[in-house]
Scaffold this active site. Structure first.
Site, PDB file in Angstrom:
ATOM      1  N   THR A 125     -11.122  -8.256 -64.452  1.00 28.90           N
ATOM      2  CA  THR A 125     -11.321  -9.425 -63.604  1.00 28.90           C
ATOM      3  C   THR A 125     -10.021 -10.163 -63.287  1.00 28.90           C
ATOM      4  O   THR A 125      -9.192 -10.395 -64.169  1.00 28.90           O
ATOM      5  CB  THR A 125     -12.318 -10.390 -64.257  1.00 28.90           C
ATOM      6  N   PRO A 127      -8.362 -13.274 -60.140  1.00 31.35           N
ATOM      7  CA  PRO A 127      -8.803 -14.290 -59.181  1.00 31.35           C
ATOM      8  C   PRO A 127      -9.446 -13.707 -57.920  1.00 31.35           C
ATOM      9  O   PRO A 127     -10.348 -14.307 -57.339  1.00 31.35           O
ATOM     10  CB  PRO A 127      -7.502 -15.036 -58.846  1.00 31.35           C
ATOM     11  N   GLY A 130     -13.571  -9.611 -58.886  1.00 29.92           N
ATOM     12  CA  GLY A 130     -14.649  -9.807 -59.845  1.00 29.92           C
ATOM     13  C   GLY A 130     -15.782  -8.885 -59.434  1.00 29.92           C
ATOM     14  O   GLY A 130     -15.808  -7.711 -59.775  1.00 29.92           O
ATOM     15  N   PHE A 155     -10.548 -14.729 -67.327  1.00 31.62           N
ATOM     16  CA  PHE A 155     -11.868 -14.726 -67.962  1.00 31.62           C
ATOM     17  C   PHE A 155     -12.045 -13.560 -68.938  1.00 31.62           C
ATOM     18  O   PHE A 155     -13.166 -13.081 -69.140  1.00 31.62           O
ATOM     19  CB  PHE A 155     -12.996 -14.658 -66.915  1.00 31.62           C
ATOM     20  N   ILE A 156     -10.988 -13.098 -69.558  1.00 30.80           N
ATOM     21  CA  ILE A 156     -11.088 -11.896 -70.388  1.00 30.80           C
ATOM     22  C   ILE A 156     -11.652 -12.239 -71.766  1.00 30.80           C
ATOM     23  O   ILE A 156     -11.034 -12.960 -72.543  1.00 30.80           O
ATOM     24  CB  ILE A 156      -9.716 -11.200 -70.518  1.00 30.80           C
ATOM     25  N   ARG A 242     -23.432  -3.126 -69.765  1.00 31.16           N
ATOM     26  CA  ARG A 242     -24.580  -3.914 -69.309  1.00 31.16           C
ATOM     27  C   ARG A 242     -25.725  -3.870 -70.312  1.00 31.16           C
ATOM     28  O   ARG A 242     -26.521  -4.805 -70.383  1.00 31.16           O
ATOM     29  CB  ARG A 242     -25.029  -3.423 -67.931  1.00 31.16           C
ATOM     30  N   GLU A 362     -20.441  -9.121 -66.297  1.00 31.31           N
ATOM     31  CA  GLU A 362     -20.749  -7.687 -66.158  1.00 31.31           C
ATOM     32  C   GLU A 362     -21.526  -7.401 -64.877  1.00 31.31           C
ATOM     33  O   GLU A 362     -22.347  -6.481 -64.834  1.00 31.31           O
ATOM     34  CB  GLU A 362     -21.551  -7.180 -67.370  1.00 31.31           C
ATOM     35  N   GLY A 363     -21.260  -8.166 -63.845  1.00 31.12           N
ATOM     36  CA  GLY A 363     -21.965  -8.007 -62.581  1.00 31.12           C
ATOM     37  C   GLY A 363     -23.077  -9.019 -62.468  1.00 31.12           C
ATOM     38  O   GLY A 363     -23.997  -9.045 -63.278  1.00 31.12           O
ATOM     39  N   GLU A 366     -27.019 -10.629 -58.364  1.00 29.83           N
ATOM     40  CA  GLU A 366     -26.988 -10.086 -56.995  1.00 29.83           C
ATOM     41  C   GLU A 366     -26.362  -8.696 -56.971  1.00 29.83           C
ATOM     42  O   GLU A 366     -26.848  -7.775 -56.283  1.00 29.83           O
ATOM     43  CB  GLU A 366     -26.210 -11.040 -56.086  1.00 29.83           C
TER      44      GLU A 366
END
Length: 379
Positions: A125, A127, A130, A155-156, A242, A362-363, A366
């Protein structure tokens, strides 16, 4: 398909349950309030060799299956979502190493990860990257026996507490996703530093930080898989991840449901416990039904992964359904507790804040629906 536990699974789950109830769950509120990395929880998990569940014995692990890992992660997440996510983020490092690493890479990195002597992290991830995973701007340039990395990751999870990172960089930005390449980066390498610590609405003790690469020289032998195959590494890692994110959401939902059910039996209104009212009964029934449905999706996805069969669709379905169920269940739990549910005296307000993250990481929901639809239409 049979989820009946064998003796080894029963033994490890009984042990994890005991540790969660006696040591991890009692400090979950404190962990959240202080916002400090739960080092003692992590050390305890390491002492039980839980970080090595899916790592083969020849690399220092327990050599067990992903279903067992899923069951263990569920218990940890139910006790403390922060600890569960730290545990899950480690899998995002071990999974691609097992799947794509060379024998030398496996022998170098996996034993430390298996024993919990080192924590792992996965860094994609940015800026501008994502949901659009192919838009990675961090660059990698070959220079003799090294690759030079430049760029920032945000955001790690496990951030600065990790020791071994799988990092996705781009060796040809003109190629987009086809230029992505995966590297193994160790903490302490020159040119690799940490930046912003991100403050969040929940899970304050979960380290989510910025990684900064400034002419970071990564040895060529730390190339993971092949050049220009980083997108595949990322997508396959996320598919497995996931299951872990979904099981984290499931754990929160289970904890919130139990608190709501317990409270409904104790709270007296109009001369009787509120669990005797149909409105509350229907809320509890819906909670329990959705939790069971989410659990089955995730267990089946893990089982398919263990069988070497396509699991990606079930993993996305499980992650989507479990995360949205967690948001609904925690919100309803606050409603069942009424005014008390909004107060920090009860953990359900914390569960509600924590649950939201699972609809994003993780997605997003949407993105999951898009993945599911694409896989359905390919069948």
């Amino acid at each position: 398909m049979d989820f009946t536990l064998n003796d080894d699974q029963k033994m490890i789950l009984d042990l994890v349950e005991e540790v969660c109830q006696k040591e991890i769950a009692p400090v979950a509120d404190e962990v959240s309030e202080k916002g400090e990395f739960p080092a003692q929880n992590v050390k305890k998990l390491a002492s039980l060799d839980l970080f090595g569940i899916t790592i083969p014995k020849e690399y220092g692990g327990l050599g067990m299956d992903y279903l067992t890992w899923t069951l263990v992660s569920e218990k940890i997440s139910k006790a403390c979502a922060t600890t569960g996510l730290i545990f899950g983020a480690n899998l995002l490092c071990t999974y691609p190493l097992l799947k794509f690493g060379t024998e030398e890479q496996k022998r170098k990195f996996l034993p430390r990860l298996a024993k919990g002597e080192a924590l792992g992290a996965f860094a994609l991830t940015e800026p501008e990257a994502g949901s659009d995973a192919g838009n990675v701007q961090t660059t990698a340039k070959k220079d003799e026996d090294c690759y030079i990395l430049n760029g920032n990751k945000i955001f790690i999870t496990n951030g600065e507490v990790a020791d071994i990172y799988v990092v996705i960089a781009n060796i040809d930005k003109n190629k987009g996703a086809r230029g992505l390449t995966a590297f193994i980066v160790e903490k302490g390498q020159e040119g690799f530093t940490f930046g912003q610590h991100f403050k969040k609405m929940g899970l304050s003790a979960l380290p989510n930080v910025e990684l900064i690469f400034n002419n970071c020289r990564v040895p060529a032998e730390n190339l993971l898989f092949k050049e220009r195959r980083g997108f595949r590494v990322a997508m396959e890692t996320f598919a497995a991840g996931r299951i872990g994110v979904g099981i984290g959401a499931l754990g929160i939902a289970e904890a919130a449901f139990e608190k709501a059910k317990e409270y409904s039996r104790e709270r007296i209104q109009f001369g009787k416990p509120i669990c005797s009212f149909q409105a509350i009964q229907h809320i509890l029934a819906d909670m329990a039904t959705k939790i069971e449905a989410a659990r089955f999706l995730l267990y089946r996805a893990a089982w398919l992964l263990d069988q070497g069969r396509p699991f990606e669709k079930l993993a996305s379905m499980g992650k989507l359904y479990a995360s949205e169920t967690a948001m609904e269940v925690t919100t309803k739990a606050v409603q069942v507790l009424g005014g008390y549910g909004y107060m920090k005296d009860y953990p359900v307000e914390r569960y509600m804040r924590e649950a939201k993250l699972f609809e994003i990481i993780e997605g997003t929901s949407e993105i999951q629906r898009g993945i599911i639809a694409n896989l359905l239409l390919k069948e």
